[in-house]
Enzyme design. Structure first.
Site, PDB file in Angstrom:
ATOM      1  CG  ASP A 197      18.249   8.505 -25.440  1.00 52.95           C
ATOM      2  OD1 ASP A 197      18.039   7.790 -25.338  1.00 52.95           O
ATOM      3  OD2 ASP A 197      17.442   9.221 -25.195  1.00 52.95           O
ATOM      4  CG  HIS A 205      19.106   4.257 -17.484  1.00 53.31           C
ATOM      5  ND1 HIS A 205      18.022   4.691 -16.546  1.00 53.31           N
ATOM      6  CD2 HIS A 205      19.395   5.763 -18.425  1.00 53.31           C
ATOM      7  CE1 HIS A 205      17.438   5.752 -16.649  1.00 53.31           C
ATOM      8  NE2 HIS A 205      18.413   6.418 -17.654  1.00 53.31           N
ATOM      9  CB  SER A 247      30.727  11.813 -23.048  1.00 57.64           C
ATOM     10  OG  SER A 247      32.560  11.171 -22.462  1.00 57.64           O
TER      11      SER A 247
END
Length: 226
Positions: free
Chosen positions: A30, A87, A190
Site C-alpha cells: 500500500d 508482498h 518506507s
C-alpha cells in the site's frame, strides 16, 4: 512492530486475485506510486532533476546490474500510516539477498525531490527472485525511524556496516513464493523498488506519479518471450 490498515491474510488474498486472476505484476505494498518506467542508460528516474545509478542501487554488482539493463522499475512509497508489509508482485523462487549499508534519509516526497541519488545512498535490502519472466528484484529501502527490515525467511536482517553482505540460496531447494505471498516488512513506512528485465513488463498507463496504490493492484502486465 505496529502494522496498519490490512490483515496480512486479506492482503495476500488481494495480491493473489490481482496477480494470478489477471496475470498481472501486482503492487507489492500500500502507498503511493512515486515513479514507474524504463531504466535508461543504466539510470533510474527518481524525481524531476534527479536520477540515480542502477549499478549503485545494486551495491556495485555489475554482473547483476546487466540483468536489468533497459529493464523496468517501479517505486512505491509507504507512508508511516500505511500497511507496512511487503508482498511478492509476481510468483518466483528466492535466489539471493543482499544487505547494502548506507544512510537513512527520509524517503518522503519532499526529500526525494531534494536529495540526489537517495535510493542508491540509503540502507537497503535487495531480494532476488527467478520468475518465468526472468530475474526480478524487490528492494526494501531503509529510512529515518524505520529501524529494521525483516524478511519471512530470515527475520530481522543485519549486515556489515562497511560493505554489502550477501546470502545465497543457490545449491539448495530454493523457497518458492506464490504471487501475493508476504516476503518482508518494515516497522514504519518506507519505499519498495521493483526491477524487471528488459521487455518483460508493460506498466499500467493509467497509473502515474502520485497515484495511490494498494497491495495486489495490477501495476503492470507481463510480456513473455515467444
Amino acid at each position: 512492530f505496529q502494522f496498519t490498515n490490512q490483515d496480512p491474510a486479506i492482503a495476500a488474498t488481494n495480491m493473489q486475485q490481482g496477480a494470478e486472476s489477471h496475470q498481472a505484476i501486482a503492487c507489492p505494498a500500500d502507498g503511493v506510486l512515486s515513479q514507474a518506467g524504463n531504466i535508461e542508460d543504466g539510470r533510474i528516474f527518481q524525481a524531476k532533476g534527479h536520477d540515480y545509478s542502477l549499478l549503485e542501487l545494486l551495491g556495485g554488482d555489475s554482473e547483476t546490474s546487466r540483468l536489468f539493463e533497459d529493464g523496468g522499475f517501479a517505486t512505491i512509497y509507504l507512508s508511516p500510516r500505511d500497511y507496512h508489509r511487503v508482498h511478492i508482485p509476481y510468483a518466483g523462487t528466492l535466489k539471493s539477498m543482499v544487505f547494502v549499508p548506507g544512510d537513512l534519509f527520509s524517503v518522503s516526497a519532499a526529500t526525494v525531490q531534494l536529495v540526489p541519488d537517495l535510493f542508491a545512498r540509503n540502507e537497503r535490502l535487495i531480494c532476488y527472485f527467478s520468475t518465468e519472466l526472468g530475474p526480478m528484484a524487490v528492494i526494501l529501502v531503509g529510512a529515518i525511524f524505520v529501524g529494521s527490515i525483516q524478511t519471512v525467511w530470515h527475520g530481522e536482517v543485519r549486515g556489515a556496516r562497511t560493505q554489502p553482505t550477501k546470502w545465497s540460496y543457490a545449491g539448495r531447494e530454493g523457497r518458492h513464493f506464490a504471487a501475493g505471498d508476504e516476503i518482508g516488512r518494515f516497522n514504519m513506512g518506507s519505499t519498495v523498488i521493483v526491477l524487471m528485465p528488459a521487455g518483460t513488463c508493460a506498466w499500467e498507463q493509467h497509473l502515474g506519479p502520485g497515484n495511490a496504490v494498494q497491495v495486489g493492484q495490477a501495476m503492470g502486465q507481463p510480456r513473455r518471450a515467444g
